[in-house]
Design a protein around this motif. Sequence first.
Motif, PDB file in Angstrom:
ATOM      1  N   ASP A  87       0.882  -1.399  -0.093  1.00  0.00           N
ATOM      2  CA  ASP A  87      -0.120  -0.096   0.002  1.00  0.00           C
ATOM      3  C   ASP A  87       0.766   1.262   0.077  1.00  0.00           C
ATOM      4  OD1 ASP A  87      -2.319  -1.408  -0.020  1.00  0.00           O
ATOM      5  OD2 ASP A  87      -2.660  -1.416   2.343  1.00  0.00           O
TER       6      ASP A  87
ATOM      7  N   VAL B 299       1.947   2.377  -3.508  1.00  0.00           N
ATOM      8  CA  VAL B 299       1.146   2.691  -4.484  1.00  0.00           C
ATOM      9  C   VAL B 299       1.124   4.485  -4.790  1.00  0.00           C
ATOM     10  CG1 VAL B 299      -1.452   3.174  -5.006  1.00  0.00           C
ATOM     11  CG2 VAL B 299      -0.516   1.184  -4.094  1.00  0.00           C
ATOM     12  N   SER B 300       1.550   5.182  -3.734  1.00  0.00           N
ATOM     13  CA  SER B 300       1.605   6.416  -4.161  1.00  0.00           C
ATOM     14  C   SER B 300       2.785   6.946  -4.978  1.00  0.00           C
ATOM     15  CB  SER B 300       1.732   7.398  -2.516  1.00  0.00           C
ATOM     16  OG  SER B 300       2.775   6.958  -2.007  1.00  0.00           O
TER      17      SER B 300
ATOM     18  N   THR C 144      -2.688   3.201 -11.101  1.00  0.00           N
ATOM     19  CA  THR C 144      -3.352   2.905 -10.001  1.00  0.00           C
ATOM     20  C   THR C 144      -4.827   2.739 -10.391  1.00  0.00           C
ATOM     21  OG1 THR C 144      -3.398   5.296  -9.351  1.00  0.00           O
ATOM     22  CG2 THR C 144      -1.952   3.904  -8.249  1.00  0.00           C
TER      23      THR C 144
ATOM     24  N   ASP D  89      -7.349  -6.471 -10.938  1.00  0.00           N
ATOM     25  CA  ASP D  89      -6.078  -6.401 -10.134  1.00  0.00           C
ATOM     26  C   ASP D  89      -4.834  -7.127 -10.730  1.00  0.00           C
ATOM     27  OD1 ASP D  89      -7.973  -5.414  -8.283  1.00  0.00           O
ATOM     28  OD2 ASP D  89      -8.398  -7.468  -7.245  1.00  0.00           O
TER      29      ASP D  89
ATOM     30  N   ARG E  46      -3.232  -4.550 -12.924  1.00  0.00           N
ATOM     31  CA  ARG E  46      -2.566  -3.523 -12.146  1.00  0.00           C
ATOM     32  C   ARG E  46      -1.374  -3.980 -11.522  1.00  0.00           C
ATOM     33  NH1 ARG E  46      -6.771  -2.525  -9.540  1.00  0.00           N
ATOM     34  NH2 ARG E  46      -6.352  -3.675  -7.483  1.00  0.00           N
TER      35      ARG E  46
ATOM     36  N   ALA F  63       2.351  -2.211 -12.251  1.00  0.00           N
ATOM     37  CA  ALA F  63       3.190  -1.868 -11.221  1.00  0.00           C
ATOM     38  C   ALA F  63       4.282  -2.317 -10.953  1.00  0.00           C
ATOM     39  CB  ALA F  63       2.264  -2.001  -9.921  1.00  0.00           C
TER      40      ALA F  63
END
Length: 200
Positions: free
Chosen positions: A7, A10-11, A18, A23, A26, A30
Amino acid sequence: RQMCIRDRDVSMLPLMITAIENDDDRQLAAELYTRYRAVMLRRAGSILKEDDRAEEAVQEAMLRVIRHLEKVRMIPENERAYYLAAVTQTAALDLYRRRQREQQNTFTGYDESLDAPGPAEDGPMELLLRREQAVLLRQCVALLPQRELDILNYRYLLELPHKEIARLMGLKPEHVRMLLTRAKRKLLLAYREKGGTDDE
């Protein structure tokens, strides 16, 4: 080996990643971004020479990758760095040419080919010779074992430092240097045997 995107990571990811609803898609996007972003930035920067422009090219490249994630899944993991570098190079060149077109109105008789990356001074004979040398070199490269081919591509195509190559291949940096020396020696010997000369 799959990376787990936590988590807190993610930023650091672009919004386009995002926002992917699936899922698995993504997660794959990522993983590609976090693992190969440095490779992509290096390739874009070698063309655009500006950090902001290079970052823009990487974002555009990731958009293109996201559109073809099903194809990316079929690419062996040890070849994905090459794929992402190639996509980034195309995106960077597109961005470069678009910027040149935007500046076109400020020049009289502007010829985009004169300002494109690469040696613009080469004439037809030089280009033909260069092409023949490239064909000969590709024939020699095809003779190398896959591991030596990978290490040459990482170093000279993707321009990765020894430490990054070592990380990607699970080797020690000193082992990388040894393998590079051996691969270059084999390549030069094969090139000479096929009629190539050292001054090319």
